[in-house]
Design a protein around this motif. Structure first.
Motif, PDB file in Angstrom:
ATOM      1  N   MET A  58      48.112 100.879  11.767  1.00 24.16           N
ATOM      2  CA  MET A  58      48.889 100.001  12.632  1.00 24.16           C
ATOM      3  C   MET A  58      48.806 100.491  14.073  1.00 24.16           C
ATOM      4  N   LYS A  59      48.712  99.547  14.997  1.00 23.25           N
ATOM      5  CA  LYS A  59      48.636  99.907  16.415  1.00 23.25           C
ATOM      6  C   LYS A  59      49.726  99.162  17.179  1.00 23.25           C
ATOM      7  N   GLY A 108      43.999  95.063  20.773  1.00 22.86           N
ATOM      8  CA  GLY A 108      44.081  95.128  19.312  1.00 22.86           C
ATOM      9  C   GLY A 108      45.430  95.535  18.761  1.00 22.86           C
ATOM     10  N   ASP A 115      48.854  95.445  16.997  1.00 22.79           N
ATOM     11  CA  ASP A 115      49.450  94.581  15.967  1.00 22.79           C
ATOM     12  C   ASP A 115      50.883  94.223  16.324  1.00 22.79           C
ATOM     13  N   ILE A 116      51.530  95.148  17.040  1.00 20.95           N
ATOM     14  CA  ILE A 116      52.938  94.987  17.394  1.00 20.95           C
ATOM     15  C   ILE A 116      53.076  95.270  18.888  1.00 20.95           C
ATOM     16  N   HIS A 170      50.572  86.031  21.425  1.00 25.65           N
ATOM     17  CA  HIS A 170      50.695  86.894  20.243  1.00 25.65           C
ATOM     18  C   HIS A 170      51.938  86.491  19.427  1.00 25.65           C
ATOM     19  N   GLY A 207      52.894  87.127  15.720  1.00 31.65           N
ATOM     20  CA  GLY A 207      52.794  88.572  15.936  1.00 31.65           C
ATOM     21  C   GLY A 207      54.151  89.169  16.265  1.00 31.65           C
ATOM     22  N   VAL A 242      53.763  96.633   6.813  1.00 26.31           N
ATOM     23  CA  VAL A 242      52.359  97.003   6.963  1.00 26.31           C
ATOM     24  C   VAL A 242      51.868  97.850   5.799  1.00 26.31           C
TER      25      VAL A 242
END
Lengths: 85, 230
Positions: free
Chosen positions: B1-2, B41, B43-44, B75, B80, B228
């Motif tokens: 996760m990023k 990139g 995710d959060i 997003h 997102g 996740v």
């Protein structure tokens, strides 16, 4: 295009708690201005803009208020003056 | 996760949010500058606390127009996850990601103090690891935190369970005394319709170390992982 100076008043929406207005009201009462009812503290903006005529200048500033200058959730605005600069 | 943490000019909790992810979740995190055009990139997204653009005009009003916010809004629209903390909550409201607005504290004082929050909804990206009704202690530090919305909006939020956090006293009552800023219905945080965007005024990233008085922020950050790695 003619240059215009458009003045806008932005004030807290009626009915919303306005603690700044309340603080100023209380201070004025303390000074003896007993006749003062409510005071509303807001912002005054002067926008210099070019427009075809005064009506167009006002319309443009109304659009600015709706999209940025006033928060529609909490604030009302009124155009105070449109003068050729 | 990023996780992508946005740095606006005037942000001052971005490094803390970054550390929360890197040190306490052991996940990847990157600072994203307000002029950037891509989320690299992430995710959060975390919108951190601070005084973006000097709080000029209204807190959060200018930040909404920064290039990176166009990406953040896109997003969020894709579903997102976005978390807005303090100034980040104000920005999320101004950007239309969350309903309502944050106004000057009713006391007119900047309030920097620990508060007790009650978790009202555990089905959001930021609360799903928490127990329903849990009390969490963490600091607030703001001058403009009075949550305000129209009564019908508040009723709808209430009905849909979108009020995520309330200020409560030690006994769990959402009393006026427990309300540090005059927020309507003691609201400290709300979510969007899908629970993927959450905003709150208190600072969970400042409640991760015993030395700082509370570790109650951990459960919120761990919630980010729940979906996740589950």
């Amino acid at each position: 295009m003619t240059p215009y100076r458009v003045s806008v008043h932005i004030v807290p929406r009626k009915g919303l708690l306005d603690p700044q207005g309340k603080a100023v009201t209380d201070a004025l009462h303390t000074l003896g201005f007993a006749a003062v009812g409510d005071v509303h503290v807001g912002r005054h903006l002067v926008i210099e803009t070019g427009a075809a005529d005064a009506t167009a200048a006002e319309r443009s500033v109304r659009d600015m208020c709706a999209r940025l200058l006033a928060n529609p959730v909490t604030e009302d605005f009124e155009i105070a003056a449109v003068v050729a600069a | 996760m990023k996780v992508g943490v946005i740095s606006f000019p005037g942000s001052n909790c971005d490094e803390d949010a970054l550390l929360a992810v890197v040190e306490h979740l052991d996940e990847d995190a990157v600072l994203l500058w307000h002029k950037d055009h891509d989320l690299q990139g992430a995710d959060i997204v975390i919108l951190p606390g601070g005084f973006s653009y000097g709080d000029y005009l209204r807190a959060g009003a200018i930040a909404r127009f920064s290039p990176i916010m166009q990406e953040v809004v896109a997003h969020a629209k894709r579903g997102g996850p976005v978390v807005g903390i303090c100034n980040g909550f104000q920005i999320a409201c101004e950007a239309g990601l969350l309903p309502g607005a944050l106004l000057r504290n009713a006391s007119l004082q900047f309030r920097s103090m620990p508060v007790t929050l009650r978790v009202e909804n555990t089905e959001t990206i930021f609360t799903r690891a928490a127990e329903p009704g849990a009390h969490l202690i963490m600091p607030i530090a703001h001058g403009d935190g009075r949550y305000t919305a129209d009564e019908d909006v508040l009723d709808r939020l209430e009905g849909d369970g979108r009020i995520v956090f309330r200020y409560v006293d030690a006994l769990g009552a959402a009393s006026a005394a427990a309300n540090p800023n005059g927020s309507m219905r003691n609201i400290a945080g709300v979510a969007n319709e899908t629970g993927t965007v959450v905003g709150l005024m208190p600072h969970p990233e400042r409640a991760l170390e015993p030395l700082l008085g509370s570790t109650d922020g951990l459960v919120l950050f761990r919630s980010l992982l729940a979906g996740v790695h589950a």
